[in-house]
Design a protein around this motif. Structure first.
Motif, PDB file in Angstrom:
ATOM      1  N   UNK A   1      56.887  38.080  60.297  1.00  0.00           N
ATOM      2  CA  UNK A   1      57.678  37.019  60.422  1.00  0.00           C
ATOM      3  C   UNK A   1      58.233  36.698  62.151  1.00  0.00           C
ATOM      4  N   UNK A   2      58.922  35.745  62.304  1.00  0.00           N
ATOM      5  CA  UNK A   2      59.118  35.302  63.685  1.00  0.00           C
ATOM      6  C   UNK A   2      60.895  35.238  63.684  1.00  0.00           C
ATOM      7  N   UNK A   3      61.293  36.145  64.514  1.00  0.00           N
ATOM      8  CA  UNK A   3      62.746  36.059  64.943  1.00  0.00           C
ATOM      9  C   UNK A   3      63.133  34.935  65.610  1.00  0.00           C
ATOM     10  N   UNK A   4      62.142  34.015  66.122  1.00  0.00           N
ATOM     11  CA  UNK A   4      62.698  32.884  66.678  1.00  0.00           C
ATOM     12  C   UNK A   4      62.866  31.616  65.874  1.00  0.00           C
ATOM     13  N   UNK A   5      61.925  31.388  64.944  1.00  0.00           N
ATOM     14  CA  UNK A   5      61.965  30.447  64.106  1.00  0.00           C
ATOM     15  C   UNK A   5      62.277  30.790  62.474  1.00  0.00           C
ATOM     16  N   UNK A   6      62.166  31.932  62.252  1.00  0.00           N
ATOM     17  CA  UNK A   6      62.501  32.432  60.773  1.00  0.00           C
ATOM     18  C   UNK A   6      61.231  32.055  59.914  1.00  0.00           C
ATOM     19  N   UNK A   7      60.112  32.010  60.630  1.00  0.00           N
ATOM     20  CA  UNK A   7      58.934  31.781  59.573  1.00  0.00           C
ATOM     21  C   UNK A   7      58.167  33.031  59.189  1.00  0.00           C
ATOM     22  N   UNK A   8      58.051  33.172  57.933  1.00  0.00           N
ATOM     23  CA  UNK A   8      57.565  34.453  57.383  1.00  0.00           C
ATOM     24  C   UNK A   8      56.362  34.273  56.620  1.00  0.00           C
TER      25      UNK A   8
END
Length: 454
Positions: free
Chosen positions: A147-154
């Motif tokens: 997951x990406x802490x920048x975009x919230x994409x999991x």
């Protein structure tokens, strides 16, 4: 294509924020209720299959003790009465000596009790409650890969080999002591993390009913303290007791045959042999190996306003004080209170939550004192005459000065006093009582000398 929101009801013109709860266990499913109740679009992602449909529920089965903090959290989403009705009140500890003598030690004032609840049933009830909200969706067989802490994409993997991408405004990591969400935190600077395995493991055994009734008195948490190890037993609604043996791994490893199991129980827990049954003991002791217990501490609990850890993912504790689930449930209600305070401004909420974390987790000295203190208390000190005397003195002082002297167990179990504040107050009270005992001893000595001289 990443899924960013669920379908909005017709006529809706504003896009509601999406909250992704990773982990469909106790804290995750309760959190889903909290966020859905606020009107967020909530999606829960769980690695396992739906436990409500599974033939065998995998995972920990150790019984749970529900107390005030957890009950208050359940009450906030209308679940307290239902869960309490499915639990068994335990008004006191029942201490079993080696000779078989049983001595009750009440938990608190009259009417105060903790509840023995079944973990799997509680989880099922919370999942069912979460599913009732039209803006909540449960996703099983979804294992988080990244997951990406920048975009919230999991990115989630499924058992059929497919992958799914989901984008969320807020990710809530409720995926346990070995959290996959927390792995991203470990890659960042200024994130403090530690995990500690205690030298003890645990093993569960079942005490069946006798003639359709409980084999022992049901409204107690039964304890067999034996210095370096102990066994406890909690009642279940089906009239069984779940017995949990806590012991150093090296002791578990010494027992390799059915005869050695019987010798061990005959030496330390002779009164349980006819209740559990010799054949069941020989068989069940080797059914599963002893399980490990880990404590986890970390800070901070969030990355910006994009992700936050709750429950065991943030602060796993060993079970001796009965606060793991209760502390995790309190995370839900405390964060909800902060959302109210800051009108759901997530960046402000997370800044505030970091300052409030001692209320929700066992950190710093609080973890050592309360957590390990609880294990020592039940293992060894609980049979000590001095310990029993101090307990009676604490109860009497609490009765006489209810707002000044409050036992540690009472503060932890029957109030929502922040954990670190409870420990600080406990230390202060101990110093006061020690000075009082010292003054009383000196006064009695002086009086004795004066009387002898007279």
């Amino acid at each position: 294509r990443p899924r960013s929101t669920m379908e909005e009801p017709s006529g809706t013109h504003t896009k509601r924020k999406v909250v992704a709860v990773v982990g469909g266990g106790l804290v995750g499913s309760l959190n889903a209720c909290y966020f859905a109740q606020r009107g967020f679009n909530v999606e829960v992602f769980e690695t396992r299959e739906d436990i409500r449909q599974a033939k065998i529920v995998r995972g920990r089965s150790i019984n749970l003790a529900l107390s005030h903090r957890g009950r208050q959290a359940l009450k906030h989403v209308g679940m307290e009465e239902k869960i309490v009705s499915q639990g068994i009140p335990m008004h006191a500890r029942m201490i079993h000596s080696l000779s078989g003598k049983q001595s009750p030690i009440p938990y608190g004032k009259k009417g105060q009790y903790i509840l023995s609840v079944d973990r799997a049933n509680l989880n099922k009830e919370l999942l069912t409650e979460a599913e009732k909200y039209p803006n909540a969706k449960l996703n099983f067989d979804h294992k988080l890969q990244d997951w990406s802490p920048e975009t919230g994409l999991m990115t989630f993997a499924r058992s059929d080999g497919s992958t799914e991408h989901i984008e969320a405004d807020l990710i809530v990591g409720c995926d346990g002591a070995f959290s996959a969400i927390r792995k991203q935190f470990l890659r960042r600077s200024r994130f403090n993390y530690s995990q500690t395995y205690i030298p003890h493991g645990y093993m569960e055994l079942t005490m069946p009913p006798i003639d359709g009734e409980f084999a022992m008195k049901p409204n107690y948490l039964h304890i067999w303290p034996r210095n370096t190890f102990m066994m406890i037993a909690l009642p279940n609604l089906d009239k069984t007791f779940t017995c949990t043996l806590f012991m150093p791994f090296e002791e578990f490893e010494k027992i390799t045959s059915g005869d050695e199991v019987m010798e061990f129980f005959q030496k330390y827990f002779p009164d349980t042999i006819p209740l559990i049954g010799p054949d069941a003991l020989r068989r069940d002791y080797f059914r599963l190996p002893a399980q490990a217990m880990v404590s986890v501490k970390c800070s901070p609990y969030h990355i910006g306003d994009k992700c936050v850890l709750m429950g065991d993912a943030a602060h796993a504790v060993v079970p001796f004080y009965g606060q793991g689930m209760n502390a995790g449930f309190e995370d839900c209600i405390v964060f909800d209170e902060i959302l109210n305070q800051f009108d759901e401004d997530l960046s402000e909420c997370f800044h505030k939550r970091t300052k409030k974390t001692p209320r929700m987790s066992w950190r710093y000295e609080s973890s050592i004192d309360a957590d390990l203190g609880g294990s020592l208390q039940m293992r060894a000190h609980v049979n000590s005459k001095w310990f029993l005397f101090r307990k009676h003195v604490d109860n009497i002082l609490h009765l006489l000065m209810p707002k000044t002297i409050i036992p540690l167990y009472t503060m932890v179990t029957f109030t929502r006093t922040r954990y670190h504040k409870a420990v600080e107050r406990w230390h202060w009270q101990d110093k006061v009582k020690h000075k009082c005992f010292l003054s009383l001893s000196l006064s009695l000595s002086v009086l004795q000398i004066w009387t002898a001289q007279s």
